[in-house]
Design an enzyme around this catalytic site. Sequence first.
Site, PDB file in Angstrom:
ATOM      1  N   TRP A  22       0.850  -1.188   0.000  1.00  0.00           N
ATOM      2  CA  TRP A  22       0.000   0.000   0.000  1.00  0.00           C
ATOM      3  C   TRP A  22       0.889   1.242   0.000  1.00  0.00           C
ATOM      4  CZ3 TRP A  22      -5.020   0.094  -0.893  1.00  0.00           C
ATOM      5  CH2 TRP A  22      -5.729   1.264  -0.613  1.00  0.00           C
ATOM      6  N   HIS A  57      -1.254  -2.744   8.611  1.00  0.00           N
ATOM      7  CA  HIS A  57      -1.913  -3.598   9.602  1.00  0.00           C
ATOM      8  C   HIS A  57      -1.219  -4.954   9.722  1.00  0.00           C
ATOM      9  CE1 HIS A  57      -5.250  -6.028  11.324  1.00  0.00           C
ATOM     10  NE2 HIS A  57      -5.431  -4.923  12.012  1.00  0.00           N
ATOM     11  N   HIS A  88     -10.257   5.601   9.805  1.00  0.00           N
ATOM     12  CA  HIS A  88      -9.449   4.433   9.460  1.00  0.00           C
ATOM     13  C   HIS A  88      -7.960   4.675   9.740  1.00  0.00           C
ATOM     14  CE1 HIS A  88      -8.530   0.717   7.365  1.00  0.00           C
ATOM     15  NE2 HIS A  88      -7.645   1.366   6.625  1.00  0.00           N
TER      16      HIS A  88
END
Length: 154
Positions: A22, A57, A88
């Site tokens: 990401w 994460h 988030h």
Amino acid sequence: MNRIEGHLLAADLRFAIVSTRWNHLIVDRLVEGAELAFVQHGGKSENLDHFIVPGSHELPLVARRLAETGKYDAVVCLGAVIRGDTDHYKFVAGGAASGILNSALHTGVPIAFGVLTTETVEQALNRAGIKAGNKGAEATLAMIETVNLLRQIR
């Protein structure tokens, strides 16, 4: 009083880098900085393994598993979490930070939190080597120094 510090020599060290896919355009720059810092301080590129996870994460679990193998002197976690319009950001950044810290404390292996947490893409790019240094390199240098300090304590 004796002053004891770690030195910045990576000649005999073996590191793992765990980076996120990401925001890869930013994170790839962090990885480049980390590798360059390792090699510039005497490390061999063959003693540097790079693992890629989907996002921030996933960093803590993979970092912990790598630390538990006993193969690595340190693990450097690299990613970029950029604030959006929802909460988030808080959960991902906070979870990654606490998970990485807990992994280091649990395993006794130094694990760097080299995850950028910024308001904008521009800020992230700046911290990935454009204007404000390279935080991937800085995280790697911190781990080189920490490993060498811990060796003096043992």
